[in-house]
Scaffold this motif. Sequence first.
Motif, PDB file in Angstrom:
ATOM      1  N   SER A 590      42.505  30.166  39.556  1.00 55.24           N
ATOM      2  CA  SER A 590      41.198  29.874  39.077  1.00 55.24           C
ATOM      3  C   SER A 590      40.609  29.068  40.018  1.00 55.24           C
ATOM      4  O   SER A 590      41.002  28.053  40.677  1.00 55.24           O
ATOM      5  N   PRO A 602      36.077  27.255  34.206  1.00 51.68           N
ATOM      6  CA  PRO A 602      36.785  27.955  35.247  1.00 51.68           C
ATOM      7  C   PRO A 602      36.693  29.538  35.038  1.00 51.68           C
ATOM      8  O   PRO A 602      36.242  30.176  34.424  1.00 51.68           O
ATOM      9  N   SER A 603      36.830  29.984  36.455  1.00 46.81           N
ATOM     10  CA  SER A 603      36.603  31.508  36.790  1.00 46.81           C
ATOM     11  C   SER A 603      37.919  32.428  35.753  1.00 46.81           C
ATOM     12  O   SER A 603      38.701  31.600  35.379  1.00 46.81           O
ATOM     13  N   TYR A 604      37.673  33.427  35.862  1.00 48.57           N
ATOM     14  CA  TYR A 604      38.878  34.238  35.543  1.00 48.57           C
ATOM     15  C   TYR A 604      39.982  34.188  36.211  1.00 48.57           C
ATOM     16  O   TYR A 604      40.194  33.916  37.465  1.00 48.57           O
ATOM     17  N   SER A 605      41.160  33.908  35.651  1.00 48.32           N
ATOM     18  CA  SER A 605      42.575  33.648  36.387  1.00 48.32           C
ATOM     19  C   SER A 605      43.003  34.924  37.085  1.00 48.32           C
ATOM     20  O   SER A 605      42.894  35.771  36.576  1.00 48.32           O
TER      21      SER A 605
END
Length: 843
Positions: A590, A602-605
């Motif tokens: 992420s 956080p961004s999508y993992s």
Amino acid sequence: MRPEAERCAGPVSPRFGGRCPAAIPQGGAASPARPALPRECLQRQRRWEQRWPSASARPRRKLQGSSDKMRCAERKSLAFTGVLLSCLGMISPANTAPDIPVIDQAYSKLSNSITVEWRAVPGATNYMLTAQDGDSFIETMVKNSPGTVTGLKPATLYRITVRSVNSGGKSQPSPFRKVKTVLAAPILSVHSPSCDSIAVSWKAVHMAAGFSVSLMRSDGLGRMLKQNTTNTSLIFTNLDPGTLYTIKAYAWNANGMPGDDFIYNQRTSPNAPVDVKVAFNSGALRAVVSWMPTEGALTYSVTVFSGLLKLRCNTSSAYCMVPSLQCGSEYYVSVTAYNDAGSSEPTDAVSLKTVPCAPVNISIEENEPGHLLVSWSSVSLGHYYVVFVKSDDGLEVHCNTSYTQCHFQSDCGFTYFISVFAYNKAGQSPLGDVFNYTTAPCCPSDFRAVFMSSDTVRVTWAPVRGADLYETRAAGGSGVVLCRDTATACTLSALQCSTPYNITVYSFSEARGSSTSCAPQYVATAPCSPEIKNISKEGVSVISVQWQPNNEEATYVVTARGEAGLWHCTSTRNSCTLMDLPCGSAFSVSAIARSPAGQSLPSYSIPLETAPCCPNDLILAQVTQSVTNISWSVGRGAQTYVTTLESPKGQAKCHTLQTYCLLGCITCGTNYTVSLTAISETGLTSSCTYQGYSSSACCPSGVKLYRLSNNGIRVFWRASDETINHSADLRGSKGNFSCTPSSGLSHCDITEIPCGDVYTVVVAPVTDKGPKLTFCPKKIYSAYNLMPNTCTTDSYHFSHLFWKLCWNGYFQRKEQCKIHLDQILVQIRSLFFPLKLERHICA
């Protein structure tokens, strides 16, 4: 037997013809109540019997004819009658009725009775008085004089007679006397029309010519008042109030004879109370009325009236409490005394003014911050007013005025409790409505904004007075975001990332609304979350990550998170490289963005998996001449394994989930290449190469044993490769033996073998790399068929020998043991001499 009644003569009584009555015949049934004869009569009877003896004593003679009998009977009857009358004349003076009494006087004192007086009569035990009125009469029995006849009618003329009575009977009535009963008493009706008078009235009395009424105090004080009248009513005046009087009245006839008395007790009504006083209780709105006690009064009644409203209070004391008075009213109070004769005149009314009522129409205004104006309407009987203002922190102020308004200072965020009272001489008005006025709350202070994420900010502030609710407003971007809460903190969500906002906190109260003078604060939101576009492998442990930049002046941090740990890379552009990632590991990759305003979410993992690790240890062990076992340690991240042994002669391969594998079809004495492939759950592979492997030399064939002298044997075999050395091993219960030939030979000798035992013989190649091979074929040989001249052939040794063969498991079944035993016995018989052998060992 002739009865004595037939006697013809008897004595003569001087009273009754000079004869005494004849005696009662003996044996006759005399009445028990009959009186005894007097002594004189008994003497005459005896003389008569002597003169006229009985028939039993005289000589009997026969009477001639019935006439003689009749004459004799008549004579005897006359004689008996004479004697009886003479005796009764002597008895009668003691059992006759008494003499007739003579009335001395008769008179009437009560209207229902007449009293009679007479002279006593000797021998009389009682007297009967008779009063006769026409056909009706009344009798009364008395003991002695005087006697009274009761139950008579008043003013009625009666004939009165008296009879004397004893056990012998009643005398004749005495000469009568005429007596008239006196008049009946008048029945009075009495009342006290005033405190100093008594009115007496009655109904007319029969035969009455006039009436006499007297009155006197019952306690004997004062003089008696008496009035005679022909009327049926009169009034006594100038009497004492509340005093008990005794009244006596009677009627008299035309002759002036008084009749019965009628006595009646009557109390005059009381006088009006004096010295009436009224005490007013302003707090309870009630009054206590008191007065001086009045002579003869039993109870008192207090009347309190105002217009149509009237209240009463009854008591036996000299005071009374009047509850439930109304405020702002004027009452008039009077007291009346009561007894059984009636009531007094009410006292003069006393004026009572109550306290004024609580002011109404109270209004509270805040024309400008910090100033309150309280106003109200005037009330009846109110002389002046007091306003009390108490804040919720306990501070109280007041205003005293004769007007209808007051001014006060105020502070923000306070609640003020306001009450207005009216006053007069009677006291303070009742508590009216208590008003509360809350000023506008103060603006929040100590304002702080903390970002929780790129689109969420948490705002906190210090509490302020008077605030029931807080409103947080964030203006910026494409709109306004609101948050309302009673707590001193608020979380603003759904904000636009990387956007400046003006945040203002307003305080609210339910009573006064919002404060409008609170200042805003400038706040910028955190960066927006990056979006990972691609992840690529640039090497065994090198990963390149690319994303879409959507923030200005932001730093991006990429994180690979897994069980093996964390790996980071940082960049201000749109990509960075993760180095030295471990094999066989799973990661979640992420990215976040950071700026002075904060950190983004956080961004999508993106999942990332590295290839599985190769096992560190791999071990090969030859199980048989053609089978090899391969085992290895666990390779991290690997789910299945593929092992391969490859040589010019062929290939052996095994695919398994385990960490070991058996490979068959192995050629002995051959060099192999060993390789292993580790495969992950998702299909990622790692190729692993290990040191080469050489299979063991081939086992010899055609193994045979020959007898030698001195209890020795020679072992022969055929070797597949003459360059390989071999060794022979014999193992039995009496010892283990081995021999190794010189290089290039295919036999060796073993000496001094004990007879009478079974041996296991194994011939295996000998190598320098490891232990002897244990998988070469084994053969079982008996020392008996090899050395017949040296072994004892008794039945015990043979039985013991084959018992070992069967017991040690050379023959798996009992039937096989028997079969082989039979075959061996046949061979022994043929080789040596006939010998009886026992077969019980396999039974």
